[in-house]
Design a protein around this motif. Structure first.
Motif, mmCIF file in Angstrom:
data_model
loop_
_atom_site.group_PDB
_atom_site.id
_atom_site.type_symbol
_atom_site.label_atom_id
_atom_site.label_comp_id
_atom_site.label_asym_id
_atom_site.label_seq_id
_atom_site.Cartn_x
_atom_site.Cartn_y
_atom_site.Cartn_z
ATOM 1 N N SER A 61 0.825 -1.211 0.000
ATOM 2 C CA SER A 61 0.000 0.000 0.000
ATOM 3 C C SER A 61 0.862 1.264 0.000
ATOM 4 O O SER A 61 0.504 2.257 -0.636
ATOM 5 N N VAL B 277 2.166 1.628 -3.623
ATOM 6 C CA VAL B 277 1.083 2.045 -4.525
ATOM 7 C C VAL B 277 0.726 3.505 -4.271
ATOM 8 O O VAL B 277 0.522 4.282 -5.213
ATOM 9 N N SER B 278 0.658 3.891 -3.007
ATOM 10 C CA SER B 278 0.348 5.284 -2.669
ATOM 11 C C SER B 278 1.422 6.236 -3.210
ATOM 12 O O SER B 278 1.100 7.302 -3.757
ATOM 13 N N THR C 10 3.425 5.687 -5.771
ATOM 14 C CA THR C 10 3.322 5.701 -7.227
ATOM 15 C C THR C 10 2.166 6.571 -7.688
ATOM 16 O O THR C 10 2.297 7.343 -8.643
ATOM 17 N N HIS C 11 1.033 6.468 -6.990
ATOM 18 C CA HIS C 11 -0.115 7.321 -7.333
ATOM 19 C C HIS C 11 0.228 8.803 -7.151
ATOM 20 O O HIS C 11 -0.141 9.635 -7.993
ATOM 21 N N SER C 12 0.944 9.126 -6.081
ATOM 22 C CA SER C 12 1.296 10.531 -5.870
ATOM 23 C C SER C 12 2.260 11.032 -6.952
ATOM 24 O O SER C 12 2.163 12.184 -7.381
ATOM 25 N N PHE D 9 2.349 9.916 -10.095
ATOM 26 C CA PHE D 9 1.554 10.101 -11.305
ATOM 27 C C PHE D 9 0.628 11.317 -11.197
ATOM 28 O O PHE D 9 0.357 11.968 -12.201
ATOM 29 N N ASP D 10 0.169 11.637 -9.981
ATOM 30 C CA ASP D 10 -0.647 12.835 -9.799
ATOM 31 C C ASP D 10 0.173 14.106 -9.990
ATOM 32 O O ASP D 10 -0.337 15.127 -10.460
#
Length: 91
Positions: free
Chosen positions: A71, A74-75, A77-79, A81-82
């Motif tokens: 988690s 993933v968090s 990586t999401h940040s 990409f954001d």
């Protein structure tokens, strides 16, 4: 993307890597220390006595903390990409 952006991303990456690696490394360190104390007290110098418990403890630590590690990654990586559109607009 400026040098400051790259430095900020690199620092955040190293922090996430340290947080993710800490449970496994600390488990191996603690078990290795305890086994070394046991070996010093009993004067048993068997290589597998150090390796096998450490391997089992690290496997258990991975099972216990694996969901949290995933988690966190993933968090992060999401940040990243954001942040990507804002970083590309600054060029």
């Amino acid at each position: 993307m400026s040098d400051a952006d790259v430095t900020q991303i690199a620092a955040a990456t190293m922090m996430v890597a340290a947080k993710v690696a800490a449970p496994i490394l600390l488990t191996a360190l603690l078990v290795g220390f305890l086994i070394s104390l046991f070996q010093a007290a009993t004067q048993i110098q068997e290589a597998t006595l150090s390796f096998v418990p450490k391997m089992i403890a690290v496997a258990i630590a991975l099972l216990v903390t694996g969901n949290w590690v995933l988690s966190e990654l993933v968090s992060f990586t999401h940040s990243l990409f954001d942040q990507l559109p804002a970083l590309l607009d600054r060029t």
